[in-house]
Write a protein that holds these residues in place. Structure first.
Motif, short mmCIF file in Angstrom:
data_model
loop_
_atom_site.label_atom_id
_atom_site.label_comp_id
_atom_site.label_asym_id
_atom_site.label_seq_id
_atom_site.Cartn_x
_atom_site.Cartn_y
_atom_site.Cartn_z
N LEU A 27 0.84 -1.18 -0.02
CA LEU A 27 0.06 0.10 -0.05
C LEU A 27 0.78 1.25 0.08
O LEU A 27 0.46 2.17 -0.60
N LEU A 28 1.97 1.15 0.43
CA LEU A 28 2.94 2.49 0.88
C LEU A 28 3.13 3.03 -0.51
O LEU A 28 3.03 3.98 -0.76
N PRO A 29 3.80 2.35 -1.55
CA PRO A 29 4.17 2.68 -2.74
C PRO A 29 2.91 3.07 -3.70
O PRO A 29 2.69 4.07 -4.55
N ILE A 30 1.66 2.36 -3.57
CA ILE A 30 0.45 2.71 -4.12
C ILE A 30 -0.20 4.22 -3.61
O ILE A 30 -0.21 5.11 -4.46
N VAL A 31 -0.18 4.42 -2.30
CA VAL A 31 -0.75 5.53 -1.99
C VAL A 31 0.33 6.65 -2.29
O VAL A 31 -0.09 7.82 -2.59
N THR A 32 1.94 6.52 -2.06
CA THR A 32 2.85 7.48 -2.36
C THR A 32 2.69 8.06 -3.98
O THR A 32 2.61 9.10 -4.29
N GLY A 33 2.39 6.95 -4.94
CA GLY A 33 2.25 7.16 -6.15
C GLY A 33 1.19 8.11 -6.47
O GLY A 33 1.21 9.03 -7.33
N LEU A 34 -0.05 7.64 -5.92
CA LEU A 34 -1.23 8.49 -6.07
C LEU A 34 -1.14 9.90 -5.70
O LEU A 34 -1.55 10.75 -6.37
N LEU A 35 -0.53 10.14 -4.59
CA LEU A 35 -0.31 11.37 -4.13
C LEU A 35 0.69 12.30 -4.86
O LEU A 35 0.62 13.63 -5.07
N LEU A 36 1.60 11.60 -5.62
CA LEU A 36 2.72 12.19 -6.43
C LEU A 36 2.20 12.46 -7.83
O LEU A 36 2.79 12.99 -8.87
N ILE A 37 1.06 11.92 -8.58
CA ILE A 37 0.67 11.85 -9.85
C ILE A 37 0.47 13.48 -10.28
O ILE A 37 1.02 13.58 -11.32
N ARG A 38 0.10 14.48 -9.40
CA ARG A 38 -0.28 15.58 -10.12
C ARG A 38 1.20 16.35 -10.10
O ARG A 38 1.27 17.26 -11.32
N ARG A 39 2.00 16.10 -9.52
CA ARG A 39 3.38 16.94 -9.43
C ARG A 39 4.32 16.07 -10.30
O ARG A 39 5.00 16.70 -11.15
N ALA A 40 4.47 14.69 -10.18
CA ALA A 40 5.34 14.11 -11.13
C ALA A 40 4.56 12.58 -11.57
O ALA A 40 4.32 11.74 -10.98
N ARG A 41 3.92 13.15 -12.37
CA ARG A 41 2.93 11.77 -13.07
C ARG A 41 3.63 10.57 -13.32
O ARG A 41 3.16 9.54 -12.74
N ARG A 42 4.56 10.57 -14.11
CA ARG A 42 5.16 9.42 -14.47
C ARG A 42 5.78 8.68 -13.21
O ARG A 42 5.64 7.30 -13.12
#
Length: 260
Positions: A27-42
């Motif tokens: 869950l940690l990389p999933i949540v972190t990734g979703l939080l970063l999508i707007r700033r660093a989409r890839r």
């Protein structure tokens, strides 16, 4: 070590374990990734998919079966080596705090699997028993509950009750003190096959000769895909549990090796 410091380190270890084990780990990389999508989409998408892949690996029979094989102690008890043992040590695995049918609390199913096998060995070989398990969260020490189960359900008494330990390393240290004082140096060690490698290493480091007596394999054998095994052909709650247990032991082995 100061008792308060030791307690603090114990709970820190438990907190870290929650973060590095399923279900939180993927869950940690999933949540972190979703939080970063707007700033660093890839980067955000990459992290989210990494978590998804990690989750799939930790519940899929093929990958979990491989992980279990890396950790689990495969051979059963060596009957010829067991003849030289002087005592049986059985390690606790947890308790059930709400068990009104058993006077309020009792051992959990994992501890019961170990006790069942230890009781059988004690009857077959006539060896004295040591039960080991404390109360890191307070309340009744697990070793007292184990002793009660042995007496009430198997008609056996533990000669030694080690009730101060909080983890496997302390199981070994405190048990060795009692056993060596009684002139015991060679033991049958009863614990889960998944836990045996780490437990054996700690008991040997404490100065005891260990004859492994593992029980409750989660993998291996021709029946690995049967309904009674943790690993099956399709992902399930049993496969997820086996993946959690295997990863828990793998990380435990590494942590103990680095801290010795």
């Amino acid at each position: 070590m100061d008792l308060s410091l030791a307690a603090g380190l114990f709970w820190l270890k438990k907190f870290v374990a929650v973060l590095v084990l399923p279900p939180v780990l993927p869950l940690l990389p999933i949540v972190t990734g979703l939080l970063l999508i707007r700033r660093a989409r890839r980067l955000g998408i990459g992290l989210a998919w990494t978590g998804v892949v990690l989750h799939v690996l930790l519940i899929s029979p093929f990958s979990v079966s491989w992980l279990v094989r890396q950790v689990e102690y495969a051979p059963p008890l060596d009957a010829s080596a067991a003849r030289t043992a002087q005592a049986i040590v059985v390690l606790g695995a947890g308790r059930r705090s709400h068990a009104p049918e058993f006077e309020g609390e009792t051992v959990n199913r994992l501890a019961l699997e170990r006790l069942r096998y230890a009781a059988r060995l004690a009857r077959e070989r006539g060896l004295p028993l040591l039960v080991s398990g404390g109360a890191p969260r307070g309340g009744t020490p697990e070793a007292w509950l184990m002793q009660r189960v042995l007496q009430q359900d198997y008609g056996l008494s533990a000669r030694w009750v080690e009730s101060a330990s909080r983890d496997t390393r302390e199981n070994a240290h405190f048990s060795a003190v009692q056993l060596q004082a009684a002139g015991v140096g060679r033991i049958l060690l009863v614990t889960h096959a998944m836990h045996m490698k780490r437990a054996r290493s700690e008991f040997e480091a404490a100065g005891l000769e260990v004859i492994p007596a593992p029980t409750a394999w989660l993998g291996g054998g021709e029946a690995e895909t049967g309904d009674d095994q943790a690993l099956s052909l399709l992902p399930s709650q049993n496969t997820a549990y086996a993946g959690w247990f295997a990863l828990h032991e793998l990380l435990g082995q590494l942590a103990y090796r680095w801290s010795r």
